[in-house]
Design a protein around this motif. Sequence first.
Motif, PDB file in Angstrom:
ATOM      1  N   PHE A   6      24.636   8.857  -2.411  1.00 25.18           N
ATOM      2  CA  PHE A   6      23.705   7.773  -2.112  1.00 25.18           C
ATOM      3  C   PHE A   6      23.483   7.630  -0.608  1.00 25.18           C
ATOM      4  CE2 PHE A   6      25.447   6.724  -6.256  1.00 25.18           C
ATOM      5  CZ  PHE A   6      24.303   6.385  -6.966  1.00 25.18           C
ATOM      6  N   ARG A  71      23.157  20.206  -9.084  1.00 26.19           N
ATOM      7  CA  ARG A  71      23.988  19.453 -10.031  1.00 26.19           C
ATOM      8  C   ARG A  71      24.531  18.170  -9.405  1.00 26.19           C
ATOM      9  NH1 ARG A  71      28.102  22.755 -10.447  1.00 26.19           N
ATOM     10  NH2 ARG A  71      26.666  24.519 -10.421  1.00 26.19           N
ATOM     11  N   LEU A  73      23.086  16.282  -7.389  1.00 29.90           N
ATOM     12  CA  LEU A  73      22.051  15.238  -7.409  1.00 29.90           C
ATOM     13  C   LEU A  73      21.984  14.553  -8.769  1.00 29.90           C
ATOM     14  CD1 LEU A  73      19.252  17.070  -5.425  1.00 29.90           C
ATOM     15  CD2 LEU A  73      20.713  15.224  -4.622  1.00 29.90           C
ATOM     16  N   LYS A  74      22.618  15.185  -9.743  1.00 30.16           N
ATOM     17  CA  LYS A  74      22.628  14.575 -11.067  1.00 30.16           C
ATOM     18  C   LYS A  74      23.398  13.255 -11.057  1.00 30.16           C
ATOM     19  CE  LYS A  74      22.938  15.710 -15.935  1.00 30.16           C
ATOM     20  NZ  LYS A  74      23.272  14.294 -16.209  1.00 30.16           N
ATOM     21  N   LEU A  76      22.994  10.966  -9.032  1.00 27.82           N
ATOM     22  CA  LEU A  76      21.938   9.972  -8.834  1.00 27.82           C
ATOM     23  C   LEU A  76      21.247   9.671 -10.156  1.00 27.82           C
ATOM     24  CD1 LEU A  76      20.141  11.173  -5.602  1.00 27.82           C
ATOM     25  CD2 LEU A  76      21.170   8.944  -5.997  1.00 27.82           C
ATOM     26  N   ASP A  77      20.932  10.749 -10.850  1.00 27.22           N
ATOM     27  CA  ASP A  77      20.266  10.634 -12.136  1.00 27.22           C
ATOM     28  C   ASP A  77      21.110   9.817 -13.100  1.00 27.22           C
ATOM     29  OD1 ASP A  77      17.784  11.746 -13.304  1.00 27.22           O
ATOM     30  OD2 ASP A  77      19.177  12.410 -14.859  1.00 27.22           O
ATOM     31  N   TRP A  79      23.279   7.520 -12.365  1.00 30.59           N
ATOM     32  CA  TRP A  79      23.244   6.111 -11.987  1.00 30.59           C
ATOM     33  C   TRP A  79      21.939   5.460 -12.449  1.00 30.59           C
ATOM     34  CZ3 TRP A  79      20.238   3.063  -8.616  1.00 30.59           C
ATOM     35  CH2 TRP A  79      20.739   1.772  -8.418  1.00 30.59           C
ATOM     36  N   LEU A  80      20.882   6.236 -12.401  1.00 32.14           N
ATOM     37  CA  LEU A  80      19.562   5.720 -12.772  1.00 32.14           C
ATOM     38  C   LEU A  80      19.404   5.493 -14.276  1.00 32.14           C
ATOM     39  CD1 LEU A  80      16.843   7.602 -10.701  1.00 32.14           C
ATOM     40  CD2 LEU A  80      17.330   5.152 -10.746  1.00 32.14           C
ATOM     41  N   PHE A  83      18.794   2.168 -15.958  1.00 33.61           N
ATOM     42  CA  PHE A  83      17.560   1.509 -15.508  1.00 33.61           C
ATOM     43  C   PHE A  83      16.336   2.201 -16.082  1.00 33.61           C
ATOM     44  CE2 PHE A  83      20.770   1.049 -12.170  1.00 33.61           C
ATOM     45  CZ  PHE A  83      20.981  -0.310 -12.282  1.00 33.61           C
ATOM     46  N   ARG A  84      16.469   3.521 -16.248  1.00 33.75           N
ATOM     47  CA  ARG A  84      15.367   4.281 -16.840  1.00 33.75           C
ATOM     48  C   ARG A  84      15.017   3.695 -18.198  1.00 33.75           C
ATOM     49  NH1 ARG A  84      17.567   9.015 -16.621  1.00 33.75           N
ATOM     50  NH2 ARG A  84      16.775   9.367 -14.537  1.00 33.75           N
ATOM     51  N   ILE A  86      15.242   0.755 -19.099  1.00 35.97           N
ATOM     52  CA  ILE A  86      14.513  -0.505 -18.952  1.00 35.97           C
ATOM     53  C   ILE A  86      13.058  -0.254 -18.592  1.00 35.97           C
ATOM     54  CG2 ILE A  86      14.406  -2.674 -17.685  1.00 35.97           C
ATOM     55  CD1 ILE A  86      17.427  -2.435 -17.229  1.00 35.97           C
ATOM     56  N   TRP A  87      12.831   0.633 -17.593  1.00 38.48           N
ATOM     57  CA  TRP A  87      11.436   0.797 -17.185  1.00 38.48           C
ATOM     58  C   TRP A  87      10.616   1.555 -18.224  1.00 38.48           C
ATOM     59  CZ3 TRP A  87      14.141   4.083 -13.257  1.00 38.48           C
ATOM     60  CH2 TRP A  87      13.923   5.437 -13.432  1.00 38.48           C
ATOM     61  N   ASP A  92       8.427  -3.477 -20.055  1.00 38.35           N
ATOM     62  CA  ASP A  92       8.156  -3.056 -18.689  1.00 38.35           C
ATOM     63  C   ASP A  92       6.809  -2.352 -18.608  1.00 38.35           C
ATOM     64  OD1 ASP A  92       9.590  -3.160 -16.092  1.00 38.35           O
ATOM     65  OD2 ASP A  92       8.925  -1.076 -16.094  1.00 38.35           O
ATOM     66  N   ASP A  95       4.285  -4.996 -18.269  1.00 40.67           N
ATOM     67  CA  ASP A  95       4.276  -5.424 -16.872  1.00 40.67           C
ATOM     68  C   ASP A  95       3.395  -4.502 -16.049  1.00 40.67           C
ATOM     69  OD1 ASP A  95       5.893  -7.523 -17.281  1.00 40.67           O
ATOM     70  OD2 ASP A  95       7.623  -6.741 -16.187  1.00 40.67           O
ATOM     71  N   ASN A  96       3.592  -3.218 -16.290  1.00 38.02           N
ATOM     72  CA  ASN A  96       2.861  -2.178 -15.571  1.00 38.02           C
ATOM     73  C   ASN A  96       1.359  -2.330 -15.759  1.00 38.02           C
ATOM     74  OD1 ASN A  96       3.489  -0.034 -13.911  1.00 38.02           O
ATOM     75  ND2 ASN A  96       4.914   0.802 -15.425  1.00 38.02           N
TER      76      ASN A  96
END
Lengths: 106, 106
Positions: A6, A71, A73-74, A76-77, A79-80, A83-84, A86-87, A92, A95-96
Amino acid sequence: MRRDVFQAIADPTRRDIISLIAHQSLNLNSIAEKFEMSRPAISQHIKVLKECGIVIVNQEGRERYCEVQPRKLKELDDWLEPFRQIWESRFDKLDNLLEEIKSKSN
Amino acid sequence: MRRDVFQAIADPTRRDIISLIAHQSLNLNSIAEKFEMSRPAISQHIKVLKECGIVIVNQEGRERYCEVQPRKLKELDDWLEPFRQIWESRFDKLDNLLEEIKSKSN
DNA sequence: AATATACGTAAGCATTTACTTACACAAAAA
DNA sequence: TTTTTGTGTAAGTAAATGCTTACGTATATT
């Protein structure tokens, strides 16, 4: 010193370095050429990327080829992920849509 | 001052705040209670999250409810996209397998 | 009306960050 | 063997970061 993915990608230059060498390893000078800052500055950025595992360095003679470890960087994925969900949910997306309509009326 | 999603999530406290309020909005004091730092510190973190669009604040009386905008985190997801293709590729999966075998032999 | 609550923000401070220039050194080329 | 090339690292520095305490202010409660 914190040294995690991060923190590493927080810097725009480091993100650019990652993108630059994502598909082909480059030695340090070749990387530095692409940026408008000094070679040591790039060297220090590579050091950060190396210490957190995003980049590994392969020495060939006097050159050091920097290679991205996608790998890593995964993390990050991962952690996301929550939230993914949710969006991508229906609410959501509504909302968009509303956001889009609002921006068109300006 | 840079104020983007990448810089915002670089701080572990801010990531914890995001996770905490991902599914339910909380007012500032309720958030601050969960952390071992002062209320103003949390207030400043919320300010950063607000300025980069990850959080919006809804005032209700004297309380401020902090709500996550998961869509904003999609910017991270978008940046990750090209790398995701790499780590999902056959070659990277092979790397993964070799890595696994190596770690088992220790 | 007086008090309590829920904040935001300013000022101060130690630490970290992101650079720079200067230098050292090993490997390759001449 | 001397020189050039590719690099790491140390020292210095300005700015940013992450906290703290102190204070101000609007809203709610008594």
